[in-house]
Design an enzyme around this catalytic site. Structure first.
Site, PDB file in Angstrom:
ATOM      1  N   ARG A 258       0.844  -1.190   0.000  1.00 43.34           N
ATOM      2  CA  ARG A 258       0.000   0.000   0.000  1.00 43.34           C
ATOM      3  C   ARG A 258       0.882   1.242   0.000  1.00 43.34           C
ATOM      4  O   ARG A 258       1.878   1.320   0.723  1.00 43.34           O
ATOM      5  CB  ARG A 258      -0.924   0.030   1.227  1.00 43.34           C
ATOM      6  N   GLU A 287      -2.569   7.723  -6.708  1.00 39.67           N
ATOM      7  CA  GLU A 287      -2.621   6.831  -7.867  1.00 39.67           C
ATOM      8  C   GLU A 287      -3.617   7.346  -8.906  1.00 39.67           C
ATOM      9  O   GLU A 287      -4.787   7.551  -8.572  1.00 39.67           O
ATOM     10  CB  GLU A 287      -3.003   5.411  -7.422  1.00 39.67           C
ATOM     11  N   HIS A 306       0.300  -0.646 -10.170  1.00 40.96           N
ATOM     12  CA  HIS A 306      -0.540  -1.377  -9.219  1.00 40.96           C
ATOM     13  C   HIS A 306      -1.074  -2.664  -9.853  1.00 40.96           C
ATOM     14  O   HIS A 306      -2.282  -2.925  -9.884  1.00 40.96           O
ATOM     15  CB  HIS A 306      -1.698  -0.492  -8.737  1.00 40.96           C
TER      16      HIS A 306
END
Length: 353
Positions: A258, A287, A306
């Site tokens: 994370r 993000e 990701h």
């Protein structure tokens, strides 16, 4: 015969969900409605009072018409959704945690919420190993330079060469399902694995051949540090400027967990000075990161968008976990992965498995 609303997306598709549900329930044991959310073609984000969701509250309310059970990965289940669909009894979320569900509102509405722990553990672990190797051996950098016509034979010079995993101490910050698989793979490479996790059973780590240490010790001893903790108020920026300063000169840092675990501010200067040897990231504090993000111009940085959990097996495994929980619920049994057990007394499900 329950009606099940499937809110799939372009990763865990309605087809994948339906196949898993029909396998567990039988093709004539439920009726279905299907909708497809725009993720990942459109980024997820906060919607109403939940985070990391896709679509809209209005679309969720419409998709749930007549449904007693809903399954999804990304649909927002907010207080407004539960208020608009009082017939809803169960929501199955095929993620490691139901972050797109207002659990308090679900509990107040008497709706059971399940989730899918471990769905992407193998995928994320394998990807982490890939990031470690890519960073330690400069694989993406040399690939890009050679494609531009630059032959970097100077990377064979002593001061530039990479290092091997064999004989290297690797520190894992967090030792859950993903960390455990990472440790096993690293040990196969010949690494010594140490871990910091105040919630893990030290005897279980010892049985895995992993040494339990305090965070400061881990940072001081590890040539490679990989983050695997959940993001909580206690773990936010667990690797801050002070922690980064404890790393050995030239250490490699990897974060595929994370973004909020890591303070990104000090990293560009540490990379330029060589204080940090390499950095590999699959997650970010924002993000996607902006085009002018300082780490994009820093040396020895490996980045990916990701993707650590993105495999076909993750999608089917996630749907299978949710489908088994739905089958238990339909049969009057307690599902295996309940996020709000307070609802169980109201539902009076059978404790038999």
């Amino acid at each position: 015969m329950p009606h099940i609303a499937i809110a799939g997306d372009h990763f865990v598709t309605p087809t994948v969900f339906r196949a898993a549900l029909e396998k567990e329930l039988g093709q004539t044991s439920a009726t279905f409605s299907e909708t497809t959310l725009p993720w990942p073609h459109e980024p997820f984000g906060p919607i109403g009072d939940v985070i990391e969701a896709s679509g809209s509250i209005a679309a969720s309310i419409a998709a749930l018409e007549g449904a007693q059970i809903a399954v999804s990965q990304m649909a927002p289940f907010t207080r407004e959704v539960f208020a608009a669909r009082p017939e809803l009894q169960m929501v199955g979320i095929c993620r490691g945690g139901p972050v797109n569900v207002d659990l308090a509102a679900a509990t107040e509405a008497g709706v059971l919420v399940t989730f899918a722990p471990g769905r992407n553990a193998q995928a994320a672990a394998e990807f982490t190993i890939g990031l470690i190797l890519a960073a330690m051996r400069r694989i993406p950098l040399t690939d890009a330079e050679l494609k531009r016509g630059v032959w970097r034979g100077d990377y064979y010079a002593w001061e530039n060469v990479g290092v091997e995993l064999d004989g290297t101490t690797v520190g894992l910050v967090g030792y859950g399902a993903i960390g455990r698989i990472v440790a096993r793979i690293l040990q196969a490479f010949g690494s010594t694995v140490i871990a910091y996790d105040p919630y893990a059973d030290a005897s279980a780590l010892a049985a895995d051949g992993v040494i339990t240490v305090e965070l400061e010790t881990l940072l001081q001893r590890s040539s490679v540090v990989s983050l695997h903790a959940r993001l909580t108020p206690e773990t936010k920026h667990i690797i801050d400027e002070r922690a980064l300063g404890l790393l050995p000169h030239g250490a490699v840092l990897v974060n595929a967990a994370r973004g909020g675990l890591l303070d990104y501010g000090p990293l560009p200067d540490m990379l330029r000075s060589g204080r940090l040897g390499a950095l590999a990231l699959d997650v970010y504090d924002v993000e996607p990161p902006p085009a002018d993000w300082p780490l994009f111009s820093a040396p020895n940085v490996v980045v990916s968008p990701h993707l650590a959990g993105a495999t076909t097996q993750t999608a089917t495994r996630a749907a299978d976990i949710v489908a088994r929980d739905v089958a238990d619920f339909v049969a009057g049994r307690i599902p295996a992965h309940v996020a709000n057990p307070e609802v169980l007394d109201v539902l009076q499900l059978n404790t038999a498995s």
